[in-house]
Enzyme design. Structure first.
Site: not given
Ligand code: ADP
Length: 162
Positions: A17, A41, A90
């Site tokens: 992130h 959630k 990803r």
């Molecule tokens: P959500 O529950 O909305 O998917 P997340 O916090 O899991 O929220 O992810 C928020 C965003 O960050 C999403 O677009 C996700 O694809 C992206 N994301 C999560 N992990 C990574 C990573 N390791 N590299 C790049 N983007 C990521």
């Protein structure tokens, strides 16, 4: 001024992130990182905790704001007068879900909300908040996944003091 919103659960924020946040902050004049208050959630960290963690983790980037929101992303973006959403991609598994979300948001906003995708750096392609939680719950090493102060907070939640 070019502004964007980066919405997500960030439970907890990972280096994946943070990489997306840094890169988006270079493209846009102002980036708002927005923690989704999703009642469906059961998160490890409360919304307030996640906002505070994000503020601390991004404190050296001047053009970042951190806040939370609930409800529809299109309504939130409209209330902030923002027309671009950032999402990270990803792997191909993210793509289908993200494409559907982007198209739904475009439809709901009548074309007012666009989604810009940033692809993950390869070194973070494996990283997800859920794997961080799973590893930490077994007292595994998460130092390569999240900043040190975040790791400490995650271990605290699981009753470990590493
Ligand atoms: P959500 O529950 O909305 O998917 P997340 O916090 O899991 O929220 O992810 C928020 C965003 O960050 C999403 O677009 C996700 O694809 C992206 N994301 C999560 N992990 C990574 C990573 N390791 N590299 C790049 N983007 C990521």
């Amino acid at each position: 001024m070019k502004t964007a919103i980066y919405p997500g659960s960030f439970d907890p924020v990972t280096y994946g992130h943070l990489d997306i946040i840094k890169r988006a902050a270079e493209i846009f004049d102002e980036l708002t990182v927005s923690v989704l208050n999703n009642k469906q959630k059961t998160p490890l960290f409360s919304v307030e905790e996640r906002v505070n963690i994000l503020k601390e983790a991004t404190k050296d980037i001047p053009n970042i704001k951190v806040e939370s929101f609930s409800g529809l992303l299109v309504d939130y973006a409209k209330s902030r007068n923002v027309h671009v959403v950032i999402r990270g991609l990803r792997a191909i598994t993210d793509f289908e879900y993200e494409l559907q979300n982007a198209q739904t948001n475009a439809l709901l906003s009548k074309g007012a909300l666009d989604t810009v995708f940033l692809t993950t750096k390869l070194e973070y392609a494996y990283l997800s908040s859920s794997s961080v939680k799973e590893i930490a719950s077994f007292k595994g090493d998460i130092s390569m996944c999240v900043p040190e102060f975040v790791a400490k907070m995650v271990y605290d939640k699981y009753g470990y003091n590493k």
